[in-house]
Motif scaffolding. Structure first.
Motif, PDB file in Angstrom:
ATOM      1  N   ARG A 211       0.823  -1.136  -0.028  1.00 10.61           N
ATOM      2  CA  ARG A 211      -0.059   0.083   0.042  1.00 10.61           C
ATOM      3  C   ARG A 211       0.759   1.167  -0.129  1.00 10.61           C
ATOM      4  O   ARG A 211       2.024   1.181   0.242  1.00 10.61           O
ATOM      5  CB  ARG A 211      -0.807   0.149   1.321  1.00 10.61           C
ATOM      6  N   GLU A 212       0.175   2.352  -0.339  1.00  7.75           N
ATOM      7  CA  GLU A 212       0.952   3.670  -0.308  1.00  7.75           C
ATOM      8  C   GLU A 212       1.745   3.822   1.039  1.00  7.75           C
ATOM      9  O   GLU A 212       2.589   4.474   1.224  1.00  7.75           O
ATOM     10  CB  GLU A 212      -0.093   4.909  -0.756  1.00  7.75           C
ATOM     11  N   GLN A 213       0.749   3.634   2.296  1.00  3.52           N
ATOM     12  CA  GLN A 213       1.383   3.639   3.639  1.00  3.52           C
ATOM     13  C   GLN A 213       2.454   2.862   3.830  1.00  3.52           C
ATOM     14  O   GLN A 213       3.218   3.028   4.635  1.00  3.52           O
ATOM     15  CB  GLN A 213       0.582   3.602   4.567  1.00  3.52           C
ATOM     16  N   ASP A 214       2.700   1.783   3.014  1.00  2.00           N
ATOM     17  CA  ASP A 214       3.913   0.881   3.284  1.00  2.00           C
ATOM     18  C   ASP A 214       5.323   1.298   2.592  1.00  2.00           C
ATOM     19  O   ASP A 214       6.159   0.897   2.877  1.00  2.00           O
ATOM     20  CB  ASP A 214       3.606  -0.658   2.814  1.00  2.00           C
TER      21      ASP A 214
ATOM     22  N   ILE B 218      10.427  -0.075   1.757  1.00  2.00           N
ATOM     23  CA  ILE B 218       9.207  -0.622   1.711  1.00  2.00           C
ATOM     24  C   ILE B 218       8.841  -1.612   2.683  1.00  2.00           C
ATOM     25  O   ILE B 218       9.645  -2.773   2.922  1.00  2.00           O
ATOM     26  CB  ILE B 218       8.828  -1.328   0.344  1.00  2.00           C
ATOM     27  N   ARG B 219       7.853  -1.323   3.425  1.00  2.00           N
ATOM     28  CA  ARG B 219       7.528  -2.432   4.412  1.00  2.00           C
ATOM     29  C   ARG B 219       6.570  -3.428   3.920  1.00  2.00           C
ATOM     30  O   ARG B 219       5.346  -3.164   3.410  1.00  2.00           O
ATOM     31  CB  ARG B 219       6.769  -1.893   5.620  1.00  2.00           C
ATOM     32  N   ILE B 220       6.592  -4.692   4.204  1.00  3.12           N
ATOM     33  CA  ILE B 220       6.077  -5.744   3.707  1.00  3.12           C
ATOM     34  C   ILE B 220       5.214  -6.276   4.913  1.00  3.12           C
ATOM     35  O   ILE B 220       5.694  -7.145   5.789  1.00  3.12           O
ATOM     36  CB  ILE B 220       6.791  -7.054   3.099  1.00  3.12           C
ATOM     37  N   SER B 221       3.909  -6.028   4.762  1.00  2.00           N
ATOM     38  CA  SER B 221       3.109  -6.257   6.149  1.00  2.00           C
ATOM     39  C   SER B 221       1.914  -6.998   5.691  1.00  2.00           C
ATOM     40  O   SER B 221       1.003  -7.190   6.484  1.00  2.00           O
ATOM     41  CB  SER B 221       3.004  -5.236   6.763  1.00  2.00           C
ATOM     42  N   GLY B 222       1.430  -7.537   4.638  1.00  2.00           N
ATOM     43  CA  GLY B 222       0.417  -8.268   4.242  1.00  2.00           C
ATOM     44  C   GLY B 222       0.409  -9.065   3.106  1.00  2.00           C
ATOM     45  O   GLY B 222       1.489  -9.106   2.371  1.00  2.00           O
ATOM     46  N   THR B 223      -0.727  -9.672   2.598  1.00  2.00           N
ATOM     47  CA  THR B 223      -0.662 -10.471   1.602  1.00  2.00           C
ATOM     48  C   THR B 223      -1.952 -10.539   1.094  1.00  2.00           C
ATOM     49  O   THR B 223      -3.069 -10.311   1.611  1.00  2.00           O
ATOM     50  CB  THR B 223      -0.120 -12.039   1.871  1.00  2.00           C
ATOM     51  N   ILE B 224      -2.372 -10.738  -0.312  1.00  2.00           N
ATOM     52  CA  ILE B 224      -3.470 -10.847  -0.771  1.00  2.00           C
ATOM     53  C   ILE B 224      -3.933 -12.331  -1.073  1.00  2.00           C
ATOM     54  O   ILE B 224      -3.353 -13.250  -1.327  1.00  2.00           O
ATOM     55  CB  ILE B 224      -3.831 -10.376  -2.278  1.00  2.00           C
ATOM     56  N   VAL B 225      -5.215 -12.663  -0.465  1.00  2.00           N
ATOM     57  CA  VAL B 225      -5.649 -14.049  -0.345  1.00  2.00           C
ATOM     58  C   VAL B 225      -7.138 -13.929  -1.052  1.00  2.00           C
ATOM     59  O   VAL B 225      -7.790 -13.010  -1.076  1.00  2.00           O
ATOM     60  CB  VAL B 225      -5.741 -14.293   1.066  1.00  2.00           C
ATOM     61  N   GLN B 226      -7.146 -15.154  -1.664  1.00  2.00           N
ATOM     62  CA  GLN B 226      -8.556 -15.680  -2.310  1.00  2.00           C
ATOM     63  C   GLN B 226      -9.516 -16.650  -1.607  1.00  2.00           C
ATOM     64  O   GLN B 226      -8.961 -17.769  -1.503  1.00  2.00           O
ATOM     65  CB  GLN B 226      -8.084 -15.729  -3.734  1.00  2.00           C
ATOM     66  N   PRO B 227     -10.382 -16.380  -0.826  1.00  2.00           N
ATOM     67  CA  PRO B 227     -11.181 -17.275  -0.321  1.00  2.00           C
ATOM     68  C   PRO B 227     -11.940 -18.130  -1.099  1.00  2.00           C
ATOM     69  O   PRO B 227     -12.088 -18.060  -2.215  1.00  2.00           O
ATOM     70  CB  PRO B 227     -12.180 -16.481   0.699  1.00  2.00           C
ATOM     71  N   ALA B 228     -12.606 -19.419  -0.744  1.00  2.00           N
ATOM     72  CA  ALA B 228     -13.077 -20.188  -1.462  1.00  2.00           C
ATOM     73  C   ALA B 228     -14.446 -19.647  -2.239  1.00  2.00           C
ATOM     74  O   ALA B 228     -14.672 -19.908  -3.335  1.00  2.00           O
ATOM     75  CB  ALA B 228     -13.759 -21.427  -0.773  1.00  2.00           C
TER      76      ALA B 228
ATOM     77  N   ASN C 265      -7.965   3.892  -4.887  1.00  2.00           N
ATOM     78  CA  ASN C 265      -8.960   2.757  -4.282  1.00  2.00           C
ATOM     79  C   ASN C 265      -8.780   2.884  -2.647  1.00  2.00           C
ATOM     80  O   ASN C 265      -7.696   3.503  -2.413  1.00  2.00           O
ATOM     81  CB  ASN C 265      -8.052   1.181  -4.549  1.00  2.00           C
ATOM     82  N   ALA C 266      -9.821   2.451  -2.194  1.00  2.00           N
ATOM     83  CA  ALA C 266      -9.822   2.710  -0.788  1.00  2.00           C
ATOM     84  C   ALA C 266      -8.778   2.431   0.320  1.00  2.00           C
ATOM     85  O   ALA C 266      -8.373   2.968   1.120  1.00  2.00           O
ATOM     86  CB  ALA C 266     -11.350   2.016  -0.222  1.00  2.00           C
ATOM     87  N   GLU C 267      -8.295   1.043  -0.199  1.00  2.00           N
ATOM     88  CA  GLU C 267      -7.056   0.617   0.818  1.00  2.00           C
ATOM     89  C   GLU C 267      -5.511   1.316   0.355  1.00  2.00           C
ATOM     90  O   GLU C 267      -4.619   0.902   1.143  1.00  2.00           O
ATOM     91  CB  GLU C 267      -7.005  -0.824   0.640  1.00  2.00           C
ATOM     92  N   GLY C 268      -5.572   2.173  -0.805  1.00  2.00           N
ATOM     93  CA  GLY C 268      -4.276   2.621  -1.164  1.00  2.00           C
ATOM     94  C   GLY C 268      -3.425   1.621  -1.711  1.00  2.00           C
ATOM     95  O   GLY C 268      -2.009   1.701  -1.537  1.00  2.00           O
ATOM     96  N   LEU C 269      -3.930   0.619  -2.325  1.00  2.00           N
ATOM     97  CA  LEU C 269      -3.053  -0.360  -3.075  1.00  2.00           C
ATOM     98  C   LEU C 269      -2.270  -0.325  -4.098  1.00  2.00           C
ATOM     99  O   LEU C 269      -2.964   0.709  -5.061  1.00  2.00           O
ATOM    100  CB  LEU C 269      -3.654  -1.640  -3.128  1.00  2.00           C
TER     101      LEU C 269
END
Length: 403
Positions: free
Chosen positions: A245-248, A254-264, A302-306
């Motif tokens: 994200r921009e805040q990362d 760059i701070r790596i603090s999350g990941t994109i996941v796809q639920p079933a 986008n809302a999350e700043g991705l």
């Protein structure tokens, strides 16, 4: 009750006739060490004993279940899955479930690439007390002979995790899967882990020339190239690169603090922690900063700043990136053939392997481990002197030379 009965164990079962049925009774000690007496009834002596053991296992509590040396691999697999539920994503849990089914019942769904392979028969009824190192080895090597190395590696890793759960529940004194097989037992027929510098440059040149003159394709291709650059320079997983994200983006890293996941079911979303639940970083160099700034100018609000988002401003599923990469590799099969690299092996994870290989060759194993945010041992994270995980500017500069 004899003090020799260990916590979680059941003592001698006595069976007596009671009218037309049989009653079984035994003393046991729960996992807290307290004495308990269990009764059960069955139509025969054998049936009464079976019912009593099931009753003991279902009522002795340890994370909702218990395991003893009399428990089966199927029972241990069920406990493993229960205890993994809160520690992994839904997608990973589903993969674990398929692997467990494949081992216990001989069935399971095959994954997108080299996932679980169906096979005849299972070993779910095997009592834990009969599992030995040589038995695990024979089972893994049998799988290799019938289904290949990928299936054998999955069998081995799943058995090791299931039997480790049994050890944690004190159903086994040690893990019989530890050391049962080695890398030499499961050799790869061809090393497809990484691209060497010359091979990478040939692939990158093909990617730059791909789709020239197709305006509708320009956005998708440009996003893919930026994502691959960030992923390679940071030795990141695809989901981690997509989750930036921009805040990362800080002043020097760059701070790596999350990941994109796809639920079933449902859309992809940003998970606020990485696969290893450990934050890491990627230090800036002029080359990486230029890639980030270029993507910032092209990013969709986008809302999350991705930094990487779909045209609708939503998180991009990892499978979408994989689909685009397969489209590219299929269209350039001759390029990969000339490099003696299977085109269907070209995935985002190849970028991470490429980065790790170059860093290991240049700076050593510790630098590669640090860049991949891997701990040398599970205890390392508990020490104050543990190294900060991430990619240094020196490493980013080396990886930038690939371009």
């Amino acid at each position: 009750m004899s003090a020799r009965i260990a916590p979680g164990e059941l003592g001698t079962i006595t069976v007596r006739p009671r009218g037309a049925s049989w009653t079984a009774q035994a003393n046991g000690r729960d996992l807290a060490g307290f004495k308990r007496t269990v009764h059960a009834t069955g139509t025969t002596k054998k049936d009464a004993k079976k019912v009593l053991r099931r009753k003991w296992e279902s009522t002795t509590v340890a994370s909702g279940r218990s395991l003893t040396k009399h428990s089966t691999i199927r029972h241990a697999a069920a406990v493993w899955l229960d205890e993994s539920r809160s520690a992994v994503s839904a997608e990973s849990l589903n993969a674990y479930r398929n692997r467990a089914l494949n081992i216990t019942d001989g069935r399971g769904t095959r994954g997108k690439y080299r996932g679980v392979r169906d096979r005849e028969g299972g070993v779910g009824a095997m009592p834990l007390k009969m599992v030995t190192l040589s038995w695990v080895r024979r089972e893994v090597l049998r799988t290799r002979e019938e289904y290949g190395n990928a299936a054998a590696m999955e069998t081995y890793s799943a058995l090791r995790a299931i039997l480790r759960t049994a050890v944690l529940h004190e159903a086994l004194p040690y893990n019989p899967a530890s050391g049962a097989v080695s890398v030499q037992d499961l050799p790869r027929s061809k090393d497809v882990h990484a691209l060497r510098p010359d091979a990478f440059r040939a692939v990158w040149s093909a990617l730059e020339a791909w789709g020239v003159g197709e305006p509708t394709f320009r956005v998708e291709k440009g996003r893919l190239m930026s994502l691959l650059q960030v992923g390679l320079l940071g030795a990141l997983r695809c989901g981690e690169a997509l989750a930036i994200r921009e805040q990362d983006i800080l002043a020097d890293r760059i701070r790596i603090s999350g990941t994109i996941v796809q639920p079933a079911k449902g859309p992809a979303y940003r998970q606020p922690f990485t696969k290893t639940r450990e934050n890491s970083f990627v230090e800036f160099t002029p080359e990486l900063h230029a890639v980030i700034e270029e993507q910032r100018r092209a990013m969709v609000p986008n809302a999350e700043g991705l930094l990487f988002a779909s045209r609708a401003g939503t998180p991009i599923p990892v499978v979408n990136i994989g689909r685009t990469m397969r489209k590219f590799s299929s269209a350039h099969e001759p390029v990969f053939k000339a490099l003696d690299f299977p085109h269907n092996e070209f995935t985002f994870h190849v970028m991470r392997r490429t980065a790790a290989t170059l860093l290991q060759d240049e700076f050593g194993e510790d630098a590669a481990r640090q860049a991949l945010a891997h701990h040398g041992t599970t205890a390392l994270r508990h020490y104050a002197a543990a190294p900060e995980l991430g990619v240094t500017a020196e490493s980013v500069k080396l990886l930038s030379s690939l371009f």
